[in-house]
Design a protein around this motif. Structure first.
Motif, PDB file in Angstrom:
ATOM      1  N   LEU A 211     -11.989   4.029  13.276  1.00  0.00           N
ATOM      2  CA  LEU A 211     -11.265   3.186  14.285  1.00  0.00           C
ATOM      3  C   LEU A 211      -9.547   3.186  13.574  1.00  0.00           C
ATOM      4  O   LEU A 211      -8.947   3.100  15.605  1.00  0.00           O
TER       5      LEU A 211
ATOM      6  N   ALA B  94      -9.009   5.526  16.891  1.00  0.00           N
ATOM      7  CA  ALA B  94      -9.243   4.763  17.888  1.00  0.00           C
ATOM      8  C   ALA B  94      -7.709   3.948  18.464  1.00  0.00           C
ATOM      9  O   ALA B  94      -7.661   3.872  19.766  1.00  0.00           O
ATOM     10  N   ALA B  95      -7.288   3.102  17.538  1.00  0.00           N
ATOM     11  CA  ALA B  95      -6.446   2.016  17.915  1.00  0.00           C
ATOM     12  C   ALA B  95      -5.367   2.740  18.144  1.00  0.00           C
ATOM     13  O   ALA B  95      -4.259   2.693  19.169  1.00  0.00           O
TER      14      ALA B  95
ATOM     15  N   ASN C 191       2.110  -6.728  13.730  1.00  0.00           N
ATOM     16  CA  ASN C 191       1.310  -6.933  13.326  1.00  0.00           C
ATOM     17  C   ASN C 191       1.119  -5.716  11.801  1.00  0.00           C
ATOM     18  O   ASN C 191       0.606  -6.063  10.923  1.00  0.00           O
ATOM     19  N   MET C 192       0.443  -4.736  12.571  1.00  0.00           N
ATOM     20  CA  MET C 192       0.177  -3.346  12.133  1.00  0.00           C
ATOM     21  C   MET C 192       1.118  -3.022  10.459  1.00  0.00           C
ATOM     22  O   MET C 192       1.075  -2.689   9.457  1.00  0.00           O
ATOM     23  N   ALA C 193       2.613  -3.149  11.120  1.00  0.00           N
ATOM     24  CA  ALA C 193       4.048  -2.888  10.155  1.00  0.00           C
ATOM     25  C   ALA C 193       3.651  -4.135   8.826  1.00  0.00           C
ATOM     26  O   ALA C 193       3.744  -3.432   8.075  1.00  0.00           O
ATOM     27  N   ASN C 194       3.367  -5.009   8.847  1.00  0.00           N
ATOM     28  CA  ASN C 194       3.214  -5.663   8.208  1.00  0.00           C
ATOM     29  C   ASN C 194       1.678  -5.880   7.061  1.00  0.00           C
ATOM     30  O   ASN C 194       1.744  -6.069   5.981  1.00  0.00           O
ATOM     31  N   LEU C 195       0.460  -5.300   7.492  1.00  0.00           N
ATOM     32  CA  LEU C 195       0.266  -4.992   6.930  1.00  0.00           C
ATOM     33  C   LEU C 195       0.034  -3.769   5.984  1.00  0.00           C
ATOM     34  O   LEU C 195       0.133  -4.009   4.555  1.00  0.00           O
TER      35      LEU C 195
ATOM     36  N   GLY D 246       2.660  -3.775   4.652  1.00  0.00           N
ATOM     37  CA  GLY D 246       3.180  -3.584   3.103  1.00  0.00           C
ATOM     38  C   GLY D 246       2.403  -5.091   2.825  1.00  0.00           C
ATOM     39  O   GLY D 246       2.732  -5.593   1.942  1.00  0.00           O
TER      40      GLY D 246
ATOM     41  N   TYR E 137      -5.767  -7.624   0.023  1.00  0.00           N
ATOM     42  CA  TYR E 137      -7.087  -7.107   1.003  1.00  0.00           C
ATOM     43  C   TYR E 137      -8.260  -7.739  -0.711  1.00  0.00           C
ATOM     44  O   TYR E 137      -9.248  -7.487   0.543  1.00  0.00           O
TER      45      TYR E 137
ATOM     46  N   LEU F 145     -10.314  -1.010   5.833  1.00  0.00           N
ATOM     47  CA  LEU F 145      -9.306  -1.976   6.461  1.00  0.00           C
ATOM     48  C   LEU F 145      -7.819  -1.994   5.689  1.00  0.00           C
ATOM     49  O   LEU F 145      -6.463  -1.745   5.906  1.00  0.00           O
TER      50      LEU F 145
ATOM     51  N   LEU G 115      -6.609   1.295   6.567  1.00  0.00           N
ATOM     52  CA  LEU G 115      -6.260   1.404   8.361  1.00  0.00           C
ATOM     53  C   LEU G 115      -4.887   1.290   8.627  1.00  0.00           C
ATOM     54  O   LEU G 115      -4.618   2.325  10.350  1.00  0.00           O
TER      55      LEU G 115
ATOM     56  N   ARG H 179      -4.872   7.774  -1.261  1.00  0.00           N
ATOM     57  CA  ARG H 179      -4.859   6.331  -1.400  1.00  0.00           C
ATOM     58  C   ARG H 179      -5.813   5.614  -1.947  1.00  0.00           C
ATOM     59  O   ARG H 179      -5.693   5.163  -2.880  1.00  0.00           O
TER      60      ARG H 179
ATOM     61  N   LEU I 115     -11.184   1.315  23.062  1.00  0.00           N
ATOM     62  CA  LEU I 115      -9.877   1.909  22.578  1.00  0.00           C
ATOM     63  C   LEU I 115      -8.990   0.287  22.016  1.00  0.00           C
ATOM     64  O   LEU I 115      -8.133   0.073  21.446  1.00  0.00           O
TER      65      LEU I 115
ATOM     66  N   ALA J  97      -9.886  -2.058  18.998  1.00  0.00           N
ATOM     67  CA  ALA J  97      -9.831  -0.402  18.548  1.00  0.00           C
ATOM     68  C   ALA J  97      -8.427  -1.291  17.153  1.00  0.00           C
ATOM     69  O   ALA J  97      -8.204  -2.057  16.359  1.00  0.00           O
ATOM     70  N   ALA J  98      -7.491  -1.602  18.597  1.00  0.00           N
ATOM     71  CA  ALA J  98      -6.711  -1.999  18.174  1.00  0.00           C
ATOM     72  C   ALA J  98      -6.187  -3.545  17.493  1.00  0.00           C
ATOM     73  O   ALA J  98      -5.509  -3.828  17.049  1.00  0.00           O
TER      74      ALA J  98
ATOM     75  N   SER K 165      -6.231  -4.858  13.749  1.00  0.00           N
ATOM     76  CA  SER K 165      -5.438  -5.183  12.878  1.00  0.00           C
ATOM     77  C   SER K 165      -5.180  -6.660  12.912  1.00  0.00           C
ATOM     78  O   SER K 165      -4.872  -7.260  11.658  1.00  0.00           O
TER      79      SER K 165
ATOM     80  N   ILE L 233      -8.211  -8.093  11.124  1.00  0.00           N
ATOM     81  CA  ILE L 233      -8.078  -8.253   9.855  1.00  0.00           C
ATOM     82  C   ILE L 233      -6.563  -8.668   8.734  1.00  0.00           C
ATOM     83  O   ILE L 233      -6.832  -9.622   8.819  1.00  0.00           O
ATOM     84  N   THR L 234      -5.470  -9.019  10.161  1.00  0.00           N
ATOM     85  CA  THR L 234      -4.629 -10.372   9.749  1.00  0.00           C
ATOM     86  C   THR L 234      -5.259 -11.793   9.475  1.00  0.00           C
ATOM     87  O   THR L 234      -5.210 -12.272   8.858  1.00  0.00           O
TER      88      THR L 234
ATOM     89  N   ILE M 167      -7.312 -11.909   6.373  1.00  0.00           N
ATOM     90  CA  ILE M 167      -6.627 -12.785   5.213  1.00  0.00           C
ATOM     91  C   ILE M 167      -6.026 -13.393   5.324  1.00  0.00           C
ATOM     92  O   ILE M 167      -6.397 -14.464   4.013  1.00  0.00           O
TER      93      ILE M 167
ATOM     94  N   SER N 178       8.967  -5.433  -2.234  1.00  0.00           N
ATOM     95  CA  SER N 178       7.861  -5.786  -2.411  1.00  0.00           C
ATOM     96  C   SER N 178       6.481  -5.074  -3.122  1.00  0.00           C
ATOM     97  O   SER N 178       5.215  -5.894  -2.448  1.00  0.00           O
TER      98      SER N 178
ATOM     99  N   ASN O 152       8.782  -7.955   3.375  1.00  0.00           N
ATOM    100  CA  ASN O 152       8.395  -7.418   4.612  1.00  0.00           C
ATOM    101  C   ASN O 152       9.141  -7.549   5.942  1.00  0.00           C
ATOM    102  O   ASN O 152       9.208  -6.727   6.670  1.00  0.00           O
TER     103      ASN O 152
END
Lengths: 307, 259, 292
Positions: A92, A95-96, A116-120, A122, A128, A155, A158, A213, C14, C17-18, C21, C24-25, C28, C211, C278
């Motif tokens: 995953l 691929a992303a 979003n990725m940067a925030n996740l 943190g 989670y 997750l 990721l 990790r 692909l 897959a991107a 994320s 996921i947010t 959550i 954080s 963040n």
């Protein structure tokens, strides 16, 4: 030393030099705090828990009697959970990363994915765990199982996998892609045959770091209700009859190394603290070993690229 | 050698060699620097002129593995400033430098100019104010910035930034200024302002300037040294170098046949 | 044509897959919001934000989040008092003073320190640091926020130092040389030129470290105690937002009960606080990258 007018003319120079040396010393001391902390952690665990490490410690189940307790379900659980995590997060994440580096057009959706990725990355790990509790355990009814735990950690890591892979892909020179395109390769062929193989070293390093990790994480698994007193092993992943593989273990309850350690630390009796140190030592060897490997691989990989 | 080095020497370079690790970048250079004059260093890229310039304020000491040989004697004291016993900080306190690209600090215009004074321990506000104004006037920048002294230096134009860097160097009253291709990042108008400035400055300070631009060397300098592959090929008055050089290589270079 | 179709389907997968994320947010936020919604059906927001007690599992239940927030605040402040000076000085040393060989040795060691499982840090806080502190304050309880905070501080030094060091090393050498050419010492150059130039990058490091400290769970759960107490005294035991979630998870609360929903409300508060930091960190880092 002979009299030196160049020295004397700048009376302030000497004071500055002393200040400079003083700070160099201070810096060295500050740095030594971190280095010292790592040393203290390692020697402390080694002295407390080292004597506890024996064959029986690795092959025994937890017990009410500290001396008889062992970490068998914990390390087996860690390996099985990591297997689920790796199988999920690796494809995953890669691929992303490939999409974001090689395909993504610049528009609001990809911008959103980036932010979003940067925030996740943190978000506290325990959050989670709460998500997994609500979603995996109760909505999807996967229970407090190895599958749930593996997915949760997948997750969690990721964003790390994606970031490391992107960095590795970015390091592949443009000329390589252009050479492939010039020969009539499609985008995917170029990625598959040229970009990914060239980025393997970097990707591998990132994956090892991400998994190390995950191995040490306990908070998100506690929220999904990982049990710490598990006196049995999950179903074996293999069976004598066709198809020889079994996936029953995925839905088994489990414990993992850090949770076992937490459980022993939380007990008041000192004998269990010794067990905790033993488990901590094993855990440290696992994570630091993986990190050391990653650092080594990275150094080697960098050298190879340079020359 | 120029026959009419009439004014007293500011520095005398004797058999200077310089090594980056094991690579020799300067080979046995001997070159007198006349006080209150402009000496230009010309030569093709990689000939070592910047390396040579940076020996004068010991900039090479910032990086490990560098080694000097020979002497740079600074007058009036007659001290070899590349001797290890000499504090490079003390050398830099007296010999200022202006770099190829303007490099103002991320501070206000005022604080950029006051920087040298502050690190020398100056704190008195009115004294600082006076010095800063003097230096900015000396760099012909005062009229353009006097109303916005406390604005960030980054907001100035490239030419203004470079003159700010000159003002920064002037504020501490150096005796000797090193210019490393100071106009290479500037447009023609800004370049001519800096060149005018050099002519004024040499009343007060000795100037050593590296330049890639031969017209510039001809315009601003009194003496010119031509370097090639780490060696000094020819040194003479600027007029001689550009009109009647002794060496064939020099002639080829100044007439634009190579470089 | 078939080749084209194949390419398109690969690109589509692909892309999916991107998009994971984002899922996921959404997951959550969705779970936390859904369960918290249930919680706020029973507990008014005003009580949640102002009541000074957090005793959701008692018969006379109080639902004030302040004691958990104060616990988080105290441990985080203690941690920062350790990590910010040590991490910053380490970063300045490694970036401006250390030789290449020292830098190449120290950076991996800091990386290893940040890889140590947090439960190990918790073990040390409880069984190593607290007994040590009890020699100074004999009345110090076995569970206390000071010890947890100190250990979290050491734990997050690598976050402070590595991000600030990156920021300092991104300051162009040309600017440093400008300072050295004026006769400045290393210390003056570092303090008056390099640090101000890298300021927004260093600030980003601090914010990310904050954080991290806020979200840290195991150290506080092990060493700071699990009793929600409204206090700002680090010598006392108190629960943080994270420790409370662990405490409830260790028990066996029925799914859907108000007690079960409390951990999602605590989690939501935690998420909002860390999200603010963040985003601030992200913004600061962006600004720093713009500068050079």
């Amino acid at each position: 030393m002979p009299s030196n007018p160049l020295r004397e003319r700048s009376g302030i120079g000497t004071g500055q030099k002393q200040l400079d040396r003083l700070f160099a010393l201070l810096g060295l001391l500050a740095m030594l705090v971190s280095v010292g902390a790592l040393l203290v952690l390692l020697t402390g665990l080694l002295m407390e828990g080292g004597p506890r490490l024996s064959w029986a410690f690795f092959t025994s189940y937890p017990s009410r009697f500290a001396e008889q307790a062992g970490i068998l379900p914990a390390w087996v659980g860690t390996i099985l959970v990591m297997a689920v995590t790796a199988v999920t997060a690796v494809p995953l994440g890669i691929a992303a990363a490939v999409y974001l580096e090689e395909y993504a057009p610049k528009h609001w959706l990809t911008d959103l994915i980036e932010i979003n990725m940067a925030n996740l990355a943190g978000v506290p790990s325990i959050v989670y765990g709460l998500m997994a509790l609500g979603l995996f355990v109760y909505q999807l009814r996967l229970g407090q199982s190895i599958l749930t735990a593996g997915l949760t950690l997948a997750l969690l890591i990721l964003p790390i996998v994606v970031m490391a892979t992107r960095e590795a892909i970015r390091a592949v020179p443009k000329s390589l892609r252009e050479a492939a395109f010039a020969l009539g390769a499609t985008k995917w062929q170029t990625v598959q045959h040229h970009v990914l193989p060239s980025a393997t070293g970097g990707i591998l390093t990132g994956l090892i770091l991400a998994l190390s990790r995950a191995i040490g994480e306990s908070a998100p698994l506690m929220t999904i209700g990982a049990l710490s007193f598990i006196a049995f092993l999950p179903h074996a992943p293999w069976q004598p009859d066709f198809p020889f593989l079994s996936f029953e273990w995925l839905l088994d309850p489990f414990t993992v190394m850090p949770i076992q350690m937490f459980n022993w630390v939380s007990r008041p009796q000192e004998a269990f603290h010794v067990n905790a140190a033993g488990a901590g030592l094993v855990l440290m060897v696992m994570t630091l070993g993986m990190n050391g490997l990653a650092i080594y691989l990275r150094a080697r990989y960098r050298k190879r690229i340079q020359w | 050698m120029p026959t009419n080095l009439s004014s007293p020497l500011k520095a005398d370079v004797k058999h200077l060699s310089f090594f980056y690790g094991t690579v020799q970048a300067l080979k046995d250079i001997t070159l007198p620097i006349a006080g209150n004059h402009v000496t230009a260093l010309i030569g093709p890229s990689g000939c070592g002129k910047t390396t040579y310039l940076r020996c004068f304020n010991r900039m090479h000491d910032l990086y490990p593995g560098n080694r000097y040989e020979g002497q740079i004697v600074l007058y009036p004291e007659g001290i070899n400033i590349i001797d290890p016993s000499v504090d490079p900080l003390a050398v830099r306190m007296r010999i200022g430098m202006v770099f190829q690209k303007p490099n103002p600090f991320p501070k206000s215009i005022y604080e950029n100019v006051a920087y040298g004074l502050r690190i020398r321990g100056a704190t008195q506000r009115n004294q600082l104010d006076e010095k800063v104004e003097q230096a900015l006037r000396g760099a012909a920048l005062w009229n353009e910035v006097k109303d916005r002294l406390h604005h960030l230096a980054f907001h100035l134009s490239g030419g203004q930034q470079q003159r700010l860097c000159i003002a920064r160097a002037l504020a501490t009253d150096p005796e000797f200024l090193l210019f490393d291709e100071p106009c290479s990042a500037l447009d023609p108008t800004a370049t001519s302002r800096v060149e005018e400035l050099l002519a004024e400055l040499k009343q007060r300070v000795t100037i050593l300037i590296v330049t890639h631009n031969m017209q510039q060397a001809a315009r601003v300098s009194d003496f010119t040294a031509f370097m090639y592959q780490g060696q000094l090929v020819e040194f003479d008055t600027t007029k001689t170098i550009f009109t009647n050089p002794a060496n064939q290589l020099t002639e080829d270079y100044v007439t634009g046949r190579f470089g | 044509m078939r080749r084209h179709l194949c390419e398109r389907s690969i690109e589509a997968s692909l892309f999916l897959a991107a998009l994971a994320s984002v899922a996921i947010t959404l997951g959550i936020v969705g779970v936390l919001a859904y369960e918290s919604w249930g919680f706020f059906q029973h507990v008014p927001l005003s009580e949640f934000l102002t009541d000074s007690q957090w005793t959701p599992l008692f018969s006379e239940a109080h639902y004030g989040i302040l004691p958990l927030v104060s616990g988080t605040l105290v441990t985080t402040v203690v941690a920062l008092l350790v990590a910010v000076p040590l991490g910053t000085v380490t970063a300045i040393y490694v970036s401006e003073y250390a030789s290449l060989s020292i830098r190449e040795t120290v950076k991996p060691i800091l990386e290893l320190l940040s890889a140590v499982p947090t439960v190990v840090f918790g073990y040390f806080a409880l069984l190593f640091v607290t007994p040590l502190l009890q020699r100074i304050w004999p009345d110090l309880p076995g569970f206390n926020m000071l010890s947890a905070g100190l250990v979290i501080g050491v734990m997050i030094i690598p976050y402070v130092s590595s991000v600030s060091e990156d920021a300092m090393r991104a300051v162009p050498m040309l600017i440093r040389e400008g300072s050295y050419a004026m006769g400045a010492s290393r210390f003056q150059t570092a303090l008056r030129v390099v640090v101000p130039s890298a300021l927004s990058g260093i600030a980003a490091a601090y914010v990310l470290a904050i954080s991290r400290a806020i979200g840290e769970t195991m150290v506080v759960a092990i060493a700071a105690g699990m009793q929600p107490t409204l206090t700002l005294n680090p010598l006392e035991p108190a629960a943080t937002l994270t420790a409370y979630i662990v405490q409830v998870s260790l028990g066996d609360l029925p799914h859907g009960s108000l007690g079960y929903q409390t951990i999602f409300a605590a989690g939501l508060v935690l998420l909002i606080i860390t999200l603010i930091f963040n985003i601030a960190g992200h913004f600061l880092r962006k600004r720093f990258h713009h500068a050079f």
